[in-house]
Design a protein around this motif. Structure first.
Motif, PDB file in Angstrom:
ATOM      1  N   ILE A 444       0.830  -1.210   0.000  1.00  0.00           N
ATOM      2  CA  ILE A 444       0.000   0.000   0.000  1.00  0.00           C
ATOM      3  C   ILE A 444       0.861   1.256   0.000  1.00  0.00           C
ATOM      4  O   ILE A 444       0.521   2.254  -0.660  1.00  0.00           O
ATOM      5  N   ASN A 445       1.987   1.222   0.726  1.00  0.00           N
ATOM      6  CA  ASN A 445       2.866   2.399   0.721  1.00  0.00           C
ATOM      7  C   ASN A 445       3.366   2.710  -0.679  1.00  0.00           C
ATOM      8  O   ASN A 445       3.323   3.869  -1.151  1.00  0.00           O
ATOM      9  N   ASP A 446       3.828   1.674  -1.385  1.00  0.00           N
ATOM     10  CA  ASP A 446       4.310   1.879  -2.756  1.00  0.00           C
ATOM     11  C   ASP A 446       3.182   2.304  -3.687  1.00  0.00           C
ATOM     12  O   ASP A 446       3.358   3.164  -4.571  1.00  0.00           O
ATOM     13  N   ILE A 476       1.634  -4.789   3.384  1.00  0.00           N
ATOM     14  CA  ILE A 476       1.257  -5.748   2.350  1.00  0.00           C
ATOM     15  C   ILE A 476      -0.181  -6.216   2.590  1.00  0.00           C
ATOM     16  O   ILE A 476      -0.522  -6.680   3.686  1.00  0.00           O
ATOM     17  N   VAL A 477      -1.040  -6.101   1.578  1.00  0.00           N
ATOM     18  CA  VAL A 477      -2.402  -6.625   1.624  1.00  0.00           C
ATOM     19  C   VAL A 477      -2.603  -7.505   0.397  1.00  0.00           C
ATOM     20  O   VAL A 477      -1.826  -7.449  -0.563  1.00  0.00           O
ATOM     21  N   GLY A 580     -13.143  20.617   5.974  1.00  0.00           N
ATOM     22  CA  GLY A 580     -12.447  19.536   5.302  1.00  0.00           C
ATOM     23  C   GLY A 580     -13.042  18.172   5.582  1.00  0.00           C
ATOM     24  O   GLY A 580     -13.958  18.016   6.396  1.00  0.00           O
ATOM     25  N   THR A 581     -12.495  17.187   4.876  1.00  0.00           N
ATOM     26  CA  THR A 581     -12.995  15.816   4.945  1.00  0.00           C
ATOM     27  C   THR A 581     -11.814  14.855   5.032  1.00  0.00           C
ATOM     28  O   THR A 581     -10.768  15.099   4.433  1.00  0.00           O
ATOM     29  N   ALA A 582     -12.014  13.752   5.809  1.00  0.00           N
ATOM     30  CA  ALA A 582     -10.983  12.713   5.920  1.00  0.00           C
ATOM     31  C   ALA A 582     -11.622  11.354   5.675  1.00  0.00           C
ATOM     32  O   ALA A 582     -12.549  10.955   6.397  1.00  0.00           O
ATOM     33  N   PHE A 583     -11.146  10.648   4.646  1.00  0.00           N
ATOM     34  CA  PHE A 583     -11.570   9.278   4.356  1.00  0.00           C
ATOM     35  C   PHE A 583     -10.529   8.321   4.938  1.00  0.00           C
ATOM     36  O   PHE A 583      -9.327   8.498   4.691  1.00  0.00           O
ATOM     37  N   GLU A 584     -11.001   7.308   5.682  1.00  0.00           N
ATOM     38  CA  GLU A 584     -10.089   6.316   6.259  1.00  0.00           C
ATOM     39  C   GLU A 584     -10.504   4.930   5.781  1.00  0.00           C
ATOM     40  O   GLU A 584     -11.638   4.494   5.995  1.00  0.00           O
ATOM     41  N   ILE A 585      -9.562   4.253   5.105  1.00  0.00           N
ATOM     42  CA  ILE A 585      -9.792   2.902   4.591  1.00  0.00           C
ATOM     43  C   ILE A 585      -9.030   1.922   5.477  1.00  0.00           C
ATOM     44  O   ILE A 585      -7.845   2.122   5.764  1.00  0.00           O
ATOM     45  N   MET A 586      -9.707   0.855   5.933  1.00  0.00           N
ATOM     46  CA  MET A 586      -9.082  -0.182   6.757  1.00  0.00           C
ATOM     47  C   MET A 586      -9.109  -1.495   5.992  1.00  0.00           C
ATOM     48  O   MET A 586     -10.188  -2.007   5.668  1.00  0.00           O
ATOM     49  N   LEU A 587      -7.920  -2.039   5.711  1.00  0.00           N
ATOM     50  CA  LEU A 587      -7.791  -3.304   4.991  1.00  0.00           C
ATOM     51  C   LEU A 587      -6.988  -4.283   5.847  1.00  0.00           C
ATOM     52  O   LEU A 587      -6.009  -3.880   6.494  1.00  0.00           O
TER      53      LEU A 587
END
Length: 591
Positions: A444-446, A476-477, A580-587
């Motif tokens: 995900i970082n890359d 890694i996911v 403002g807005t913040a989207f948070e994705i959890m995988l």
């Protein structure tokens, strides 16, 4: 639909009301029948009591006679047993006197346990001593007086159980003097002073006699002779049964018990208040519930002892304070069914209205979508057409530099048009479940860095400032790199679209609870609570007031939510209007 629904409700109300009236009538008839049955039983019971009382008087005389005979028989048996007991004791005394006359000193051993322990057990014989008083001898010679001499043990040991109840005597052998040690002695055994079995039998007979003597012997004789005045008075009162006051004729416990049975036999299991009156006063009141004054429709009355020569002697009344609740309780199934039917009808009505409004809204949203899509497609098509017409000009076509630039414009607009079409097709595939997703290891970082790099020109064009904090150590996911990159692209693209000039965008990654959290935050126009609840719906686009430069179909966030859920994750959003807005994705991270 509203008129039909109100008509059904009115019909249900009429049906339930008629059912309640019918049940109330049946209830009234059942209670009156129960009261009449109880009154008839009470009258019949009184007649039966009169006949039974006469029969019991005769049985009582016979029973008293038998008891007197039994008392006399037991007393005779007790006298015979006591004579046998006296004879046995006299025989014992004769043997004891003969033994005393034979020896100078004869000491009775009162405790057989003492004998078994100290005299019959060789281990403890040395512990037995004889105690002489100072006046037991005269001139050194022992005087015959057993009260002046006794046996004792110089050491206490556990006593052994006696083997029988025989009487034993301690007899010194040889001359006896004061303070002289008795080395030799004999033990003589006689039968018991009294037979314990005979004694227990006498006690048992005496207890039987005490139980039979509930009345004195004189009372029994008086009853048998027919001269007991109380018995004569009772019999006369029973003959004049109908002339007694109601308070003596009525058995409240019997009335209450029979009334409960009669009501239960008619399927009436409800608390009630009971009242019994004579001509002038209230004799008994039983309040099972509140003692409030009864209403006429809940009060039921019947007469008692109608067969009397005079008018009725009393009245029996019963009152049901919770009659309405009980009748409604009996209609529970009917009420529940009617309520369920009405709820279904109201639900269908509400669902129909909701569906109509929702379909209207979806229709409006689809119209907006088609308009937006037409606009989005129109721009690249127009650009391609202009560039193509320019290439048809021989002068421009002969200029390689201008021709190459126009060719690049046509290529870029085709790519842009293809991206729009692919986005719409992906949403269609997601809805139908035909979208094929790869499941490979993705860093995900890359990926985040690659997406930002690919959008560099777009970010520069809008003057955006991107701050990266890729702190996740386990990044890694298992997922599809293309679609996950599209997810990040959509979020960053929205941050650019809904931010004022020079957007400030922050992208973070971190690990928590075996998941990787990806946050895309901006300081744009934000959203209110109502908008937050709709942003993941298809075709929904946040209104931007007077701004008309925000492009899109309203499909991006719906696509984001669906893709993340397919890889076992979830999306959360936090937003404040104009902040403002913040989207948070959890995988989930790879095992």
């Amino acid at each position: 639909m509203t008129v039909a629904l109100l008509g059904v409700m009115a019909m249900q109300y009429f049906f339930i009301r008629q059912s309640y009236v019918l049940k109330a009538q049946l209830f009234d008839e059942s209670v009156k029948a129960a009261l009449n049955a109880v009154a008839a039983k009470a009258e019949k019971r009184e007649v039966m009591q009169l006949a039974d009382a006469q029969r019991k008087n005769k049985e009582k005389l016979e029973r008293e006679q038998r008891r007197l005979e039994q008392q006399l028989r037991i007393k005779t048996e007790i006298e015979h047993l006591r004579e046998r007991q006296a004879q046995q004791y006299a025989a014992f005394k004769r043997q004891e006197e003969a033994l005393i006359a034979q020896y100078d000193i004869v000491l009775p051993i009162e405790s057989n346990e003492f004998y078994e322990t100290y005299l019959n057990d060789s281990r403890y014989k040395d512990l037995v001593k004889v105690n002489f008083q100072t006046n037991a001898t005269v001139n050194g010679v022992f005087q015959r007086n057993e009260n002046l001499i006794s046996l004792y043990a110089i050491q206490q040991v556990p006593l052994l159980k006696a083997k029988d109840d025989s009487m034993r005597y301690f007899i010194p052998v040889g001359p006896v003097a004061y303070n002289a040690e008795i080395l030799n002695y004999a033990i003589k055994t006689l039968p018991p002073r009294q037979d314990l079995k005979l004694k227990n039998e006498i006690l048992r007979k005496e207890r039987q006699l005490q139980l039979l003597e509930a009345t004195t012997l004189m009372d029994t004789i008086a009853i048998l002779s027919g001269k007991n005045p109380q018995l004569v008075e009772d019999f006369a009162a029973e003959i004049e049964l109908y002339k007694r006051p109601l308070s003596q004729r009525i058995d409240v416990g019997y009335i209450k018990s029979e009334l409960e049975k009669e009501l239960l036999s008619r399927d009436i299991n409800a608390a009630f208040n009971l009242e019994i009156k004579d001509k002038h006063t209230t004799l008994y009141t039983f309040a099972n519930l509140s003692g409030e004054a009864p209403s006429p429709e809940n009060l039921y009355t019947t007469e008692l002892f109608r067969a009397d020569n005079e008018s009725s002697s009393g009245r029996l009344s019963v009152y049901f304070p919770n009659k309405t609740n009980m009748l409604m309780g009996n209609m529970t199934v009917m009420l529940f069914s009617s309520a369920a039917l009405l709820l279904v009808l109201i639900g269908c009505f509400a669902y129909t209205i909701f569906t109509i409004l929702r379909q209207k809204k979806i229709s409006e949203m689809k119209t907006d979508f088609i308009n937006n899509m037409t606009h989005e497609f129109k721009t690249p098509v127009a650009t391609i057409m202009i560039a193509s017409e320019s290439l048809r000009d021989p002068e421009i076509a002969s200029d390689q530099t201008r021709a190459a630039r126009l060719a690049n414009i046509i290529y870029d607009e085709n790519v842009r048009l293809g991206d729009h079409i692919e986005r719409v097709l992906n949403i269609a595939r997601l809805e139908k479940g035909n979208l094929k997703l790869e499941r490979r290891d993705v860093d995900i970082n890359d990926l985040a860095q690659a997406v930002v790099d690919s959008m560099e020109l777009q970010l520069l064009k809008n003057g955006a400032n991107v701050h990266m904090q890729l702190d996740a150590e386990h990044a890694i996911v298992v997922g599809d790199e293309l679609h996950l990159s599209n997810v990040l692209f959509n979020l960053i693209d929205n941050a650019i679209k809904y931010s004022p000039e020079n957007p400030a965008i922050t992208i973070k990654t971190k690990n928590a609870n075996g998941h990787i959290h990806i946050t895309v935050a901006d300081k744009g126009i934000g959203m209110n609570r109502d908008q937050l609840s709709k942003i993941f719906d298809q075709f929904y686009r946040i209104p931007t007031g007077n701004r008309h430069d925000v492009k899109g179909f309203g499909l991006g966030l719906s696509y984001v939510s669906d893709i993340v859920k397919r890889f076992g994750g979830k999306v959360q959003v936090k937003s404040e209007k104009d902040k403002g807005t913040a989207f948070e994705i959890m995988l989930p991270c790879k095992g």
